[in-house]
Write a protein that holds these residues in place. Structure first.
Motif, PDB file in Angstrom:
ATOM      1  N   LEU A 103      -4.511   4.458  -9.701  1.00 48.91           N
ATOM      2  CA  LEU A 103      -4.800   5.769  -9.117  1.00 48.91           C
ATOM      3  C   LEU A 103      -3.740   6.213  -8.114  1.00 48.91           C
ATOM      4  N   ASN A 104      -2.663   5.436  -7.992  1.00 42.09           N
ATOM      5  CA  ASN A 104      -1.678   5.720  -6.947  1.00 42.09           C
ATOM      6  C   ASN A 104      -1.088   7.126  -7.074  1.00 42.09           C
ATOM      7  N   GLU A 105      -0.733   7.540  -8.279  1.00 41.82           N
ATOM      8  CA  GLU A 105      -0.078   8.836  -8.451  1.00 41.82           C
ATOM      9  C   GLU A 105      -1.006   9.991  -8.083  1.00 41.82           C
ATOM     10  N   ILE A 164       3.010  11.470   4.165  1.00 44.34           N
ATOM     11  CA  ILE A 164       3.232  10.101   3.681  1.00 44.34           C
ATOM     12  C   ILE A 164       2.228   9.149   4.346  1.00 44.34           C
ATOM     13  N   ASP A 165       1.987   9.349   5.645  1.00 44.65           N
ATOM     14  CA  ASP A 165       1.022   8.511   6.363  1.00 44.65           C
ATOM     15  C   ASP A 165      -0.364   8.603   5.736  1.00 44.65           C
ATOM     16  N   ASN A 166      -0.787   9.828   5.435  1.00 44.02           N
ATOM     17  CA  ASN A 166      -2.130  10.031   4.878  1.00 44.02           C
ATOM     18  C   ASN A 166      -2.257   9.408   3.491  1.00 44.02           C
ATOM     19  N   ALA A 167      -1.229   9.563   2.677  1.00 39.40           N
ATOM     20  CA  ALA A 167      -1.257   8.958   1.347  1.00 39.40           C
ATOM     21  C   ALA A 167      -1.304   7.430   1.464  1.00 39.40           C
ATOM     22  N   LYS A 168      -0.522   6.883   2.388  1.00 39.00           N
ATOM     23  CA  LYS A 168      -0.487   5.433   2.573  1.00 39.00           C
ATOM     24  C   LYS A 168      -1.853   4.891   3.014  1.00 39.00           C
ATOM     25  N   LYS A 169      -2.512   5.600   3.921  1.00 35.91           N
ATOM     26  CA  LYS A 169      -3.832   5.156   4.386  1.00 35.91           C
ATOM     27  C   LYS A 169      -4.830   5.092   3.240  1.00 35.91           C
ATOM     28  N   MET A 170      -4.813   6.104   2.380  1.00 33.29           N
ATOM     29  CA  MET A 170      -5.726   6.119   1.239  1.00 33.29           C
ATOM     30  C   MET A 170      -5.388   5.029   0.232  1.00 33.29           C
ATOM     31  N   LEU A 171      -4.099   4.784   0.039  1.00 34.92           N
ATOM     32  CA  LEU A 171      -3.681   3.739  -0.895  1.00 34.92           C
ATOM     33  C   LEU A 171      -4.004   2.347  -0.367  1.00 34.92           C
ATOM     34  N   GLU A 172      -3.952   2.168   0.938  1.00 37.94           N
ATOM     35  CA  GLU A 172      -4.304   0.866   1.525  1.00 37.94           C
ATOM     36  C   GLU A 172      -5.790   0.561   1.362  1.00 37.94           C
ATOM     37  N   VAL A 173      -6.596   1.593   1.238  1.00 34.90           N
ATOM     38  CA  VAL A 173      -8.021   1.395   0.960  1.00 34.90           C
ATOM     39  C   VAL A 173      -8.221   1.079  -0.521  1.00 34.90           C
ATOM     40  N   GLU A 174      -7.508   1.815  -1.372  1.00 39.23           N
ATOM     41  CA  GLU A 174      -7.654   1.668  -2.825  1.00 39.23           C
ATOM     42  C   GLU A 174      -7.041   0.368  -3.336  1.00 39.23           C
ATOM     43  N   CYS A 175      -5.860   0.037  -2.871  1.00 43.64           N
ATOM     44  CA  CYS A 175      -5.149  -1.158  -3.348  1.00 43.64           C
ATOM     45  C   CYS A 175      -4.244  -1.667  -2.226  1.00 43.64           C
ATOM     46  N   PRO A 176      -4.802  -2.354  -1.246  1.00 39.27           N
ATOM     47  CA  PRO A 176      -4.044  -2.787  -0.059  1.00 39.27           C
ATOM     48  C   PRO A 176      -2.837  -3.658  -0.386  1.00 39.27           C
ATOM     49  N   GLY A 177      -1.723  -3.329   0.302  1.00 40.16           N
ATOM     50  CA  GLY A 177      -0.518  -4.135   0.183  1.00 40.16           C
ATOM     51  C   GLY A 177       0.222  -4.028  -1.134  1.00 40.16           C
ATOM     52  N   VAL A 178      -0.037  -2.979  -1.896  1.00 41.21           N
ATOM     53  CA  VAL A 178       0.554  -2.877  -3.234  1.00 41.21           C
ATOM     54  C   VAL A 178       1.644  -1.815  -3.336  1.00 41.21           C
ATOM     55  N   VAL A 179       1.378  -0.601  -2.818  1.00 43.05           N
ATOM     56  CA  VAL A 179       2.302   0.520  -2.996  1.00 43.05           C
ATOM     57  C   VAL A 179       3.210   0.657  -1.779  1.00 43.05           C
ATOM     58  N   ALA A 221      15.242  -2.929 -11.718  1.00 43.73           N
ATOM     59  CA  ALA A 221      13.892  -3.492 -11.744  1.00 43.73           C
ATOM     60  C   ALA A 221      12.794  -2.440 -11.680  1.00 43.73           C
ATOM     61  N   LEU A 222      13.146  -1.192 -11.496  1.00 40.93           N
ATOM     62  CA  LEU A 222      12.128  -0.151 -11.406  1.00 40.93           C
ATOM     63  C   LEU A 222      11.513   0.129 -12.774  1.00 40.93           C
ATOM     64  N   SER A 223      10.247   0.524 -12.766  1.00 41.03           N
ATOM     65  CA  SER A 223       9.546   0.765 -14.020  1.00 41.03           C
ATOM     66  C   SER A 223       8.552   1.902 -13.861  1.00 41.03           C
ATOM     67  N   GLU A 224       8.437   2.740 -14.883  1.00 42.40           N
ATOM     68  CA  GLU A 224       7.469   3.832 -14.862  1.00 42.40           C
ATOM     69  C   GLU A 224       6.039   3.302 -14.937  1.00 42.40           C
ATOM     70  N   ASN A 225       5.882   2.071 -15.405  1.00 38.93           N
ATOM     71  CA  ASN A 225       4.548   1.461 -15.540  1.00 38.93           C
ATOM     72  C   ASN A 225       4.282   0.421 -14.454  1.00 38.93           C
ATOM     73  N   TYR A 226       5.050   0.472 -13.388  1.00 34.75           N
ATOM     74  CA  TYR A 226       5.010  -0.581 -12.378  1.00 34.75           C
ATOM     75  C   TYR A 226       3.609  -0.795 -11.805  1.00 34.75           C
ATOM     76  N   TYR A 227       2.859   0.288 -11.590  1.00 36.86           N
ATOM     77  CA  TYR A 227       1.551   0.160 -10.943  1.00 36.86           C
ATOM     78  C   TYR A 227       0.378   0.101 -11.927  1.00 36.86           C
ATOM     79  N   ASP A 228       0.674   0.079 -13.224  1.00 37.96           N
ATOM     80  CA  ASP A 228      -0.403  -0.086 -14.197  1.00 37.96           C
ATOM     81  C   ASP A 228      -1.090  -1.428 -13.964  1.00 37.96           C
ATOM     82  N   GLY A 229      -2.405  -1.391 -13.783  1.00 36.44           N
ATOM     83  CA  GLY A 229      -3.145  -2.623 -13.539  1.00 36.44           C
ATOM     84  C   GLY A 229      -3.112  -3.079 -12.095  1.00 36.44           C
TER      85      GLY A 229
END
Length: 316
Positions: free
Chosen positions: A34-36, A100-115, A22-30
């Motif tokens: 900005l996750n990467e 990992i913690d720092n990246a997660k905090k920034m991602l939770e601001v950008e797109c909460p509950g997604v990554v 089920a993994l996909s290189e385009n999983y987070y498109d849309g």
């Protein structure tokens, strides 16, 4: 990645992960485009302050995937009477969890509950390789985070003392071939090993030899002098290869010269198929990089996990 114990029947008590489709290189498109870049920037910032971060992230990802699949369970903190994976004996040297913690905090601001935290770790491991001069590869995403983390499970990790049969069995139980074994062990191009992980090769090796005869004699003597102060110098040890902050094929070249640290490294030369791959990768940096990227993608596609954690250190 630093991997002396024999295999235990305890291995058979736990289900091993299997490949996921089920993994996909385009999983987070849309979902979180900005996750990467967010993860890469977090790894870059940490590495600029501590050059051991890349090797730490690479080893952390390996240790995560070999227990219940790549589910971020190595990131969970111990709680109450439950001792988590990160506090198991093989994982105590792990560090860089804050990246990992720092990246997660920034991602939770950008797109909460997604990554997921598992995806963050997989992508951070790729960044670790790229930042040290290694190959880039697209990381398929869509992993979920696990809710179980047990220190007792860390006994399933390959150890510095494994022979070739034990290594093949351990990797094979995770769906990885002898090709993957040799390619992924090349991760030892980055990092450091404590004296305790190779002491068996430089002191009281067996009834006939004080030091492992497969070691280059001058190299073995150097290691022995270095580790003589082991009881006096905290964290005494040696780099895993001569360019331990650069991702290259020096590890394989040194292995062929009898200048590897671990028994599990030397074990790769005891089987004709794995020895041939060592020689191939020692001869060609390009062949190693291609193989490593392929095997990393395969390893990081192991199943595991049920949720997307809001905090990588605790279950939801």
């Amino acid at each position: 990645m630093e991997f002396v114990v024999a295999l235990s029947f305890a291995f058979l008590m736990f289900p091993f992960p299997s490949a996921i489709g089920a993994l996909s290189e385009n999983y987070y498109d849309g979902k979180c485009p900005l996750n990467e870049s967010i993860i890469t920037n977090a790894v870059k910032k940490a590495t600029s302050n501590d050059k051991t971060v890349p090797s730490a992230l690479l080893r952390m990802h390996f240790h995560d995937c070999f227990i219940r699949g790549c589910d971020g369970s190595v990131l969970l903190d111990s709680k109450g009477k439950n001792k988590a994976e990160k506090d198991g004996e093989p994982n105590r040297p792990l560090h860089a969890f804050d990246v990992i913690d720092n990246a997660k905090k920034m991602l939770e601001v950008e797109c909460p509950g997604v990554v997921s935290c598992a995806d963050i770790l997989a992508m951070a491991a790729k960044d670790a390789v790229v930042l040290t001069g290694g190959p880039y590869w697209e990381v398929p995403n869509g992993r979920k985070d696990g809710r179980i983390s047990l220190a007792s499970d860390t006994g399933r990790l390959p150890t510095p003392g494994f022979n070739i049969s034990q290594l093949k069995w351990s990797f094979g139980q995770n769906g990885l071939s002898h090709f993957d074994l040799v390619a992924l062990t090349g991760g030892h191009t980055l990092g450091f090993s404590h004296c305790s992980s190779f002491q068996n090769r430089i002191q009281n090796f067996n009834a006939t030899h004080e030091m492992d005869p497969t070691l280059n004699p001058s190299f073995a003597s150097k290691l022995r002098r270095l580790c003589a102060a082991h009881n006096k110098v905290r964290n005494a040890g040696a780099p895993l290869d001569s360019t331990n902050f650069k991702f290259d094929n020096a590890y394989y070249k040194l292995l062929l010269k009898g200048k590897s640290l671990l028994s599990s490294d030397q074990a790769l030369l005891t089987d004709p198929k794995t020895k041939a791959l060592v020689s191939k990768f020692a001869w060609s940096q390009r062949a190693f990089e291609k193989a490593f990227a392929k095997s990393m993608t395969k390893m990081s596609s192991l199943t595991g996990g049920e949720e997307i954690r809001r905090d990588c250190r605790v279950v939801n």
